[in-house]
Design a protein around this motif. Sequence first.
Motif, PDB file in Angstrom:
ATOM      1  N   TYR A   1       0.872  -1.173   0.000  1.00 50.50           N
ATOM      2  CA  TYR A   1       0.000   0.000   0.000  1.00 50.50           C
ATOM      3  C   TYR A   1       0.908   1.222   0.000  1.00 50.50           C
ATOM      4  O   TYR A   1       1.729   1.382   0.902  1.00 50.50           O
ATOM      5  CB  TYR A   1      -0.897   0.003   1.243  1.00 50.50           C
ATOM      6  CG  TYR A   1      -1.919  -1.113   1.206  1.00 50.50           C
ATOM      7  CD1 TYR A   1      -3.215  -0.877   0.747  1.00 50.50           C
ATOM      8  CD2 TYR A   1      -1.580  -2.406   1.596  1.00 50.50           C
ATOM      9  CE1 TYR A   1      -4.150  -1.901   0.692  1.00 50.50           C
ATOM     10  CE2 TYR A   1      -2.514  -3.439   1.536  1.00 50.50           C
ATOM     11  CZ  TYR A   1      -3.795  -3.181   1.086  1.00 50.50           C
ATOM     12  OH  TYR A   1      -4.704  -4.201   1.017  1.00 50.50           O
ATOM     13  N   ALA A   2       0.760   2.070  -1.013  1.00 52.67           N
ATOM     14  CA  ALA A   2       1.626   3.243  -1.161  1.00 52.67           C
ATOM     15  C   ALA A   2       0.823   4.513  -0.926  1.00 52.67           C
ATOM     16  O   ALA A   2      -0.279   4.665  -1.485  1.00 52.67           O
ATOM     17  CB  ALA A   2       2.238   3.267  -2.556  1.00 52.67           C
ATOM     18  N   ASP A   3       1.370   5.407  -0.130  1.00 51.94           N
ATOM     19  CA  ASP A   3       0.705   6.685   0.072  1.00 51.94           C
ATOM     20  C   ASP A   3       0.684   7.442  -1.253  1.00 51.94           C
ATOM     21  O   ASP A   3       1.691   7.485  -1.970  1.00 51.94           O
ATOM     22  CB  ASP A   3       1.403   7.508   1.151  1.00 51.94           C
ATOM     23  CG  ASP A   3       0.596   8.734   1.508  1.00 51.94           C
ATOM     24  OD1 ASP A   3      -0.492   8.567   2.096  1.00 51.94           O
ATOM     25  OD2 ASP A   3       1.030   9.845   1.181  1.00 51.94           O
ATOM     26  N   ALA A   4      -0.455   8.041  -1.566  1.00 51.83           N
ATOM     27  CA  ALA A   4      -0.641   8.720  -2.850  1.00 51.83           C
ATOM     28  C   ALA A   4       0.385   9.830  -3.081  1.00 51.83           C
ATOM     29  O   ALA A   4       0.697  10.160  -4.231  1.00 51.83           O
ATOM     30  CB  ALA A   4      -2.058   9.284  -2.928  1.00 51.83           C
ATOM     31  N   SER A   5       0.937  10.391  -2.015  1.00 53.74           N
ATOM     32  CA  SER A   5       1.872  11.512  -2.171  1.00 53.74           C
ATOM     33  C   SER A   5       3.201  11.114  -2.806  1.00 53.74           C
ATOM     34  O   SER A   5       3.969  11.982  -3.217  1.00 53.74           O
ATOM     35  CB  SER A   5       2.120  12.187  -0.825  1.00 53.74           C
ATOM     36  OG  SER A   5       2.806  11.308   0.043  1.00 53.74           O
ATOM     37  N   ILE A   6       3.501   9.816  -2.913  1.00 53.28           N
ATOM     38  CA  ILE A   6       4.781   9.421  -3.527  1.00 53.28           C
ATOM     39  C   ILE A   6       4.682   9.272  -5.040  1.00 53.28           C
ATOM     40  O   ILE A   6       5.694   9.160  -5.714  1.00 53.28           O
ATOM     41  CB  ILE A   6       5.380   8.138  -2.895  1.00 53.28           C
ATOM     42  CG1 ILE A   6       4.606   6.877  -3.303  1.00 53.28           C
ATOM     43  CG2 ILE A   6       5.483   8.284  -1.382  1.00 53.28           C
ATOM     44  CD1 ILE A   6       5.304   5.573  -2.898  1.00 53.28           C
ATOM     45  N   VAL A   7       3.468   9.264  -5.568  1.00 50.58           N
ATOM     46  CA  VAL A   7       3.274   9.064  -7.010  1.00 50.58           C
ATOM     47  C   VAL A   7       4.017  10.150  -7.790  1.00 50.58           C
ATOM     48  O   VAL A   7       4.006  11.318  -7.413  1.00 50.58           O
ATOM     49  CB  VAL A   7       1.765   9.060  -7.351  1.00 50.58           C
ATOM     50  CG1 VAL A   7       1.532   9.114  -8.858  1.00 50.58           C
ATOM     51  CG2 VAL A   7       1.097   7.832  -6.750  1.00 50.58           C
ATOM     52  N   GLY A   8       4.687   9.722  -8.863  1.00 51.47           N
ATOM     53  CA  GLY A   8       5.364  10.655  -9.752  1.00 51.47           C
ATOM     54  C   GLY A   8       6.711  11.145  -9.259  1.00 51.47           C
ATOM     55  O   GLY A   8       7.290  12.045  -9.849  1.00 51.47           O
TER      56      GLY A   8
ATOM     57  N   ASP B   1       6.583   5.364  -9.264  1.00 51.97           N
ATOM     58  CA  ASP B   1       5.581   4.808 -10.178  1.00 51.97           C
ATOM     59  C   ASP B   1       5.991   3.414 -10.658  1.00 51.97           C
ATOM     60  O   ASP B   1       5.137   2.528 -10.805  1.00 51.97           O
ATOM     61  CB  ASP B   1       5.376   5.728 -11.380  1.00 51.97           C
ATOM     62  CG  ASP B   1       4.766   7.074 -10.988  1.00 51.97           C
ATOM     63  OD1 ASP B   1       4.500   7.295  -9.786  1.00 51.97           O
ATOM     64  OD2 ASP B   1       4.569   7.914 -11.882  1.00 51.97           O
ATOM     65  N   ASP B   2       7.298   3.220 -10.911  1.00 51.80           N
ATOM     66  CA  ASP B   2       7.784   1.903 -11.344  1.00 51.80           C
ATOM     67  C   ASP B   2       7.628   0.878 -10.222  1.00 51.80           C
ATOM     68  O   ASP B   2       7.238  -0.272 -10.466  1.00 51.80           O
ATOM     69  CB  ASP B   2       9.255   1.980 -11.774  1.00 51.80           C
ATOM     70  CG  ASP B   2       9.451   2.831 -13.029  1.00 51.80           C
ATOM     71  OD1 ASP B   2       8.468   3.089 -13.760  1.00 51.80           O
ATOM     72  OD2 ASP B   2      10.601   3.251 -13.271  1.00 51.80           O
ATOM     73  N   LEU B   3       7.930   1.296  -9.002  1.00 51.21           N
ATOM     74  CA  LEU B   3       7.778   0.403  -7.843  1.00 51.21           C
ATOM     75  C   LEU B   3       6.310   0.017  -7.658  1.00 51.21           C
ATOM     76  O   LEU B   3       5.984  -1.153  -7.459  1.00 51.21           O
ATOM     77  CB  LEU B   3       8.312   1.086  -6.581  1.00 51.21           C
ATOM     78  CG  LEU B   3       8.200   0.292  -5.289  1.00 51.21           C
ATOM     79  CD1 LEU B   3       9.135  -0.905  -5.313  1.00 51.21           C
ATOM     80  CD2 LEU B   3       8.513   1.173  -4.084  1.00 51.21           C
ATOM     81  N   ILE B   4       5.434   1.007  -7.745  1.00 50.79           N
ATOM     82  CA  ILE B   4       3.989   0.764  -7.605  1.00 50.79           C
ATOM     83  C   ILE B   4       3.515  -0.231  -8.659  1.00 50.79           C
ATOM     84  O   ILE B   4       2.789  -1.180  -8.365  1.00 50.79           O
ATOM     85  CB  ILE B   4       3.216   2.106  -7.681  1.00 50.79           C
ATOM     86  CG1 ILE B   4       3.471   2.919  -6.399  1.00 50.79           C
ATOM     87  CG2 ILE B   4       1.726   1.878  -7.924  1.00 50.79           C
ATOM     88  CD1 ILE B   4       3.106   4.394  -6.497  1.00 50.79           C
TER      89      ILE B   4
END
Length: 160
Positions: A113-120, A139-142
């Motif tokens: 589960y990734a916090d949305a703030s790390i996107v991009g 994004d690649d990790l997600i």
Amino acid sequence: MPDPLDRVRDAAAARGLDIELRERPAASSLADAASLLGLQPADIVKTLVVKKSDDTYLFALIPGDLAISWPKLRALVGVNKLRLPEPDLALAATGYERGTIVPIGSTNDWPVYADASIVGRRIAMGAGAHGYSLFVDADDLIRAYDATVADISQPAASAS
């Protein structure tokens, strides 16, 4: 058991994930690690291994300047009880010592589960071994871990 850095490298390669492992001096805190790497605390993502009541786990990826929001994460996962495990349970669940935990190369493929703030963003995180940081595009990790992206953080308490 193979060297933790080799486990991270092999697991990243197996998922087509481009990572950079960087050796760094020992850090006494996340803020210290950020300073050593020339980053802001928000650029370092903490991988928290979280224990569910059925003795399974999940990974929560939280930026270093934020804290996990237990109510948000419980609602997202659909459970009423989550907790951080003791260090020996965290090690048994992931194969990594606390402070080095990363989903990449974990001995168990727990949901991420990734916090949305790390996107991009390009982020730094634990590398499976003390004295190293791992850099990866979030994004690649997600994508590589089919992570669930959601708002699972809250402001960190000011006492640090």
